[in-house]
Design an enzyme around this catalytic site. Structure first.
Site, PDB file in Angstrom:
ATOM      1  N   ALA A  86      47.726  31.638  38.928  1.00  0.00           N
ATOM      2  CA  ALA A  86      46.789  32.257  39.865  1.00  0.00           C
ATOM      3  C   ALA A  86      46.643  31.329  41.065  1.00  0.00           C
ATOM      4  O   ALA A  86      46.924  30.132  40.977  1.00  0.00           O
ATOM      5  CB  ALA A  86      45.445  32.446  39.178  1.00  0.00           C
ATOM      6  N   GLY A 124      49.011  31.944  35.175  1.00  0.00           N
ATOM      7  CA  GLY A 124      49.273  33.371  35.404  1.00  0.00           C
ATOM      8  C   GLY A 124      50.760  33.667  35.562  1.00  0.00           C
ATOM      9  O   GLY A 124      51.210  34.789  35.294  1.00  0.00           O
ATOM     10  N   GLU A 176      51.931  34.054  32.136  1.00  0.00           N
ATOM     11  CA  GLU A 176      51.347  35.309  31.645  1.00  0.00           C
ATOM     12  C   GLU A 176      52.136  36.504  32.196  1.00  0.00           C
ATOM     13  O   GLU A 176      52.411  37.467  31.489  1.00  0.00           O
ATOM     14  CB  GLU A 176      49.866  35.385  32.041  1.00  0.00           C
ATOM     15  CG  GLU A 176      49.040  34.367  31.244  1.00  0.00           C
ATOM     16  CD  GLU A 176      47.629  34.190  31.751  1.00  0.00           C
ATOM     17  OE1 GLU A 176      47.423  34.218  32.984  1.00  0.00           O
ATOM     18  OE2 GLU A 176      46.724  34.026  30.917  1.00  0.00           O
TER      19      GLU A 176
END
Ligand code: CAA
Length: 256
Positions: free
Chosen positions: A66, A109, A112
């Site tokens: 992120a 992220g 992910e």
């Protein structure tokens, strides 16, 4: 359009490639980038001429997580109301096969996101981690759940609790990637192109079934599989596939 945060092209017939393009921020997944990704996947999902997607960050870095600059202003309320949750849902619902080509860092992220792919190929220098603990929090894009399910508790705990990175060999041994390839970018396209030559309806149902296997009791999964195969036996692609085998020619599938 090289200044776009997401590059979109078609490197092989029926294959769409989505390339994260924020090199100055190591492809950090800012909200605009996640929106672009969700929109691009929905467009690929709706396009009958697309049968598989390759997701990549290019040859240097997959994604460093992120966007920490964006996260810096978060608090409990904005966390609970976070629009990114819905964006991850839109990415998760992409129903066609998705191949991730991972070079360099896939962190937070970024990892992910990589775990949303159905097949991941890593370059020899790929590095995987969920280092959110270094920032005082935990993965929030499904990392604690997916990494434990895909790679097992030991590696998940190690990466999440220590913030250490795993190399491509470790990721491969843990089942986090399907293979390590000298040229992961090329190999990712090659795999997607191969899938794109197969029967699209069969590929779609196969993806749904394999994903369901993680959470579904065996009996339920087996019943679902029987119904799916019965449905496929009613398609033109089934007739074409079996007909081509019997006539000793290559099948051409129309997705009908
Ligand atoms: N967000 C925003 N910017 C980032 C970033 C990120 N996740 N990762 C790197 N950048 C930026 C850096 O700030 C730097 O910008 P400036 O040039 O403006 O200073 C630029 O990218 C280059 O970074 P480095 O100089 O650090 O590059 P490096 O090659 O030496 O190191 C790296 C690369 C190991 C990826 C390192 O940048 C790093 O550790 N990044 C953070 C990784 C991280 O903690 N990820 C988890 C994010 S939180 C998350 O993902 C939450 C969630 O699931 C909800």
């Amino acid at each position: 359009m090289t200044d776009a945060i997401l590059l979109i092209d078609e490197p092989a017939p029926y294959v769409r490639r989505l390339t994260l393009n924020r090199p100055e921020a190591r492809n950090a997944l800012s909200s605009p980038l996640l929106v672009a990704l969700a929109e691009a996947l929905e467009a690929a999902g709706d396009d009958a001429n697309i049968r598989a997607v390759v997701l990549t960050g290019g040859a240097k870095v997959f994604a460093a997580g992120a966007d920490i600059k964006e996260l810096a202003t978060r608090d409990t309320v904005t966390g609970l109301l976070d629009a990114r949750t819905a964006l991850w849902g839109r990415i998760r619902r992409f129903a066609k096969p998705m191949v991730a080509a991972i070079d360099g860092y896939a962190l937070g992220g970024g990892l992910e996101l990589a775990m949303h792919a159905d097949i991941a190929v890593a370059g020899p220098t790929a590095q995987f981690g969920l280092p959110e603990i270094n920032l005082g929090f935990i993965p929030g894009g499904g990392g604690t759940q997916r990494l434990a399910r895909i790679a097992g508790q030991q590696l998940a705990m190690k990466l999440i609790l220590t913030g250490e990175f795993a190399d491509a060999k470790t990721a491969h041994a843990a089942g986090l990637v399907a293979e390590i390839a000298e040229d992961a970018q090329l190999r990712g396209v090659e795999i997607a192109a191969k899938i794109a030559q197969k029967a699209p309806l069969a590929a779609r149902l196969a993806k749904e079934l394999v994903l369901a296997a993680r959470d579904t009791p065996l009996e339920t999964g087996l019943a679902f599989e029987r119904k799916a195969i019965a449905a496929l036996w009613g398609t033109d692609d089934f007739k074409e596939g079996v007909g081509a085998f019997l006539e000793k020619r290559k099948a051409t599938f129309a997705g009908k």
